[in-house]
Scaffold this active site. Structure first.
Site, PDB file in Angstrom:
ATOM      1  N   CYS A 195     -68.694 -16.161  67.300  1.00  0.00           N
ATOM      2  CA  CYS A 195     -69.922 -15.408  67.574  1.00  0.00           C
ATOM      3  C   CYS A 195     -71.136 -16.324  67.593  1.00  0.00           C
ATOM      4  O   CYS A 195     -71.289 -17.211  66.762  1.00  0.00           O
ATOM      5  CB  CYS A 195     -70.098 -14.306  66.546  1.00  0.00           C
ATOM      6  SG  CYS A 195     -68.834 -13.022  66.672  1.00  0.00           S
ATOM      7  N   SER A 472     -72.223  -8.933  57.152  1.00  0.00           N
ATOM      8  CA  SER A 472     -71.887  -9.865  58.216  1.00  0.00           C
ATOM      9  C   SER A 472     -73.013 -10.873  58.354  1.00  0.00           C
ATOM     10  O   SER A 472     -74.174 -10.588  58.035  1.00  0.00           O
ATOM     11  CB  SER A 472     -71.716  -9.104  59.532  1.00  0.00           C
ATOM     12  OG  SER A 472     -71.780  -9.978  60.632  1.00  0.00           O
TER      13      SER A 472
END
Length: 561
Positions: A195, A472
């Site tokens: 990511c 996260s």
């Protein structure tokens, strides 16, 4: 066959008449006579098609194997697992995420220990791969290093994975329709790589490079690039050099090296997960590291990177201007890093950085230390009667430094998600999500869906979120996680009731539940420990063994041995 010191572990397993069966097994996979005279280098690959973070790592492992073989070693690829946080977030499956860190470490330890490998290269992509690989290397302490799988390219319109999560909140608010959500979904992730912001994967890759356990530049390379291919090939040469010099992970992973890593994580505006994972990695390397170290270091280390999730830019853009090496050189020149720390090159950090050029003058991603994003750490360690042994907040300053409001309590993530999307959560409230700690969850899930929904619904500046779970690396807003003791262990977060006033003060590093001591005692007397949610399997074992978040949630801390 040779029994020199660089074959310390393979020789007892493969040399001599008595080990003919072992050699026969290896001949079946292609070994020849000459190979048995070479050091055996295990290459731990986290390849899988379950996530774009890892889908290309088989090719990287083969390149590392080629590098080892060319450097007069014998590379042997084996696999460990990966899971995808991006897929499982917000579901029951996310309980396995932190557990996978331990499984990765266990499996690397098991294969290297069982097969008699002299050195190790570990390659990781998704979030838990990085700490899991480093913990596996540190346990057996054989010469080795880590390779990061690299970063994904941006999606269309400068989108990434977090864009999709936040689109769900925008849809719930009525700002976009289902077709628009699907359009974002289809273009946000264009191919292989982790990511793209300074989320957990890039944070931990950067921390590992600063720690000295990966080659210079490894953390800031595109997943599909000539630079990443060369990184893997050079790793083969590097591990052979480490063998010859007898440099081992614990020689590199010192207290000073961990402090370097913490400082770089802060400067980059990295993920709260770095606190959890660095403490766990240090424990495995037998280095004392705790929340107080983050407080001390955070007071003197500014945030200078304008990177997502709180900032503007993506990792691919930082790569184009030089990655983290120029930042580390700036920090070294200011006396912020310990340049004497040893690295996997066999040289010191200062030697590695000696020839590094500064960033282009016109870049806007890494700000001057005189004009930082925040003058001290965004990773704020909070303590108070709501979290006596510590909690971790991610506060860049854009959210403000103080929040006070009535509690809106949810037992678990799913209820919180429904409450946010259905409009139950109102401006000014403190969302409390409990029962999500290492033992109580179990597994300490990330609250990415709730935080993204809060942002998507336009509540990012007016709602705080507190949890004994994690966040996260893509989470942003006024968020506090890792609350300890957790609710399952009788922590005060388990005693909060709807409407209780809670205050969070980032400047004084306090988190306070505004009820009297008498009321707290009355509630504690009524509290009953919940039944374990799992009675067998990996989650049950983790719940039984996991330490608190303030101890890294490791599973080998309190073993009766």
């Amino acid at each position: 066959m040779s029994k020199d010191n660089i074959r310390q572990y393979s020789a007892p397993v493969y040399d001599g008449i008595e080990n003919a069966p072992a050699r026969s097994m290896m001949r079946a996979v292609g070994f020849q006579d000459k190979d048995f005279n070479r050091p055996f280098i295990g290459i731990a690959s986290t390849w899988a098609n379950v996530t774009p973070c890892n889908m290309h790592i088989d090719g990287l492992a083969r390149e590392a194997e080629h590098g080892v073989n060319q450097a007069s070693g014998k590379g042997i690829i084996f696999n460990t697992i990966t899971i995808s946080d991006g897929i499982s977030n917000g579901t029951e499956g996310m309980k396995y995420s932190l557990v996978s860190r331990e499984i990765i470490a266990d499996s690397i330890e098991a294969v290297i220990g069982c097969q008699g490998y002299d050195g190790v290269i570990a390659i990781g992509g998704c979030d838990k791969n990085m700490p899991g690989c480093i913990m596996g290397l540190a346990r057996l302490n054989r010469p080795g290093l880590f390779i990061y799988g690299g970063t994904i390219q941006p999606g269309e319109g400068h989108t990434d994975m977090i864009s999709v999560f936040e689109a769900v909140g925008q849809y719930a608010k009525g700002e976009i329709n289902a077709i628009q959500v699907k359009q974002i979904e289809e273009v946000a992730l264009p191919g292989p790589g982790s990511c793209g912001g300074m989320y957990t994967a890039n944070t931990m890759a950067s921390a590992i490079e600063a720690l000295g356990m990966s080659l210079p530049g490894s953390s800031a390379q595109d997943a599909i690039s000539e630079e990443k291919r060369q990184d893997c090939h050079r790793a083969g040469e590097a591990v052979m050099n480490l063998l010859r010099l007898d440099i081992r992970p614990r020689d590199i992973m010192t207290k000073a090296a961990f402090e370097n890593a913490i400082k770089v994580v802060i400067a980059l505006g990295g993920s709260t997960n770095a606190v959890l994972h660095l403490i766990a990695m240090a424990h495995t390397a037998e280095v004392k590291l705790d929340l107080d170290d983050f407080v001390r270091i955070g007071q003197e280390t500014p945030v200078v990177a304008d990177l997502r999730p709180s900032g503007k830019y993506l990792m691919s853009e930082l790569i184009k201007i030089g990655g983290i090496q120029p930042l580390m050189k700036r920090m070294l020149e200011r006396g912020m890093l310990d340049g004497s720390c040893l690295t996997v090159t066999g040289k010191t950090l200062a030697e590695n950085l000696a020839e590094v050029e500064d960033y282009p003058a016109d870049q806007q991603i890494i700000l001057p230390f005189e004009q930082p994003v925040k003058k001290d750490s965004h990773l704020v360690i909070l303590k108070g009667n709501l979290s006596p042994t510590g909690a971790v907040a991610k506060i860049t300053g854009k959210e403000g430094l103080y929040f006070e409001g009535p509690a809106r309590v949810f037992e678990g993530e799913e209820g919180a998600m429904r409450g946010i999307l259905d409009g139950e959560v109102q401006e000014g409230e403190v969302v409390v999500i409990r029962g999500e700690g290492p033992k109580g969850g179990p597994g300490m899930r990330e609250m990415l869906k709730p935080t993204s929904a809060i942002i998507g619904k336009g509540l990012g500046q007016s709602v705080a979120l507190i949890t004994d779970g994690r966040f996260s690396g893509g989470s942003h807003g006024f968020v506090i996680g890792h609350v300890t003791p957790e609710a399952y262990e009788g922590g005060p977060i388990g005693l909060v009731e709807n409407g209780d006033k809670i205050s969070i003060n980032a400047e004084t590093r306090e988190i306070t539940l505004h009820i009297s001591n008498e009321e707290m005692s009355l509630r504690r007397a009524k509290w009953q420990k919940p039944e374990p949610k799992y009675k067998s399997g990996a989650l049950a074992k983790f719940a039984k063994l996991a330490a608190g978040a303030d101890k890294g949630a490791v599973t080998d801390l309190n073993l009766d041995v």
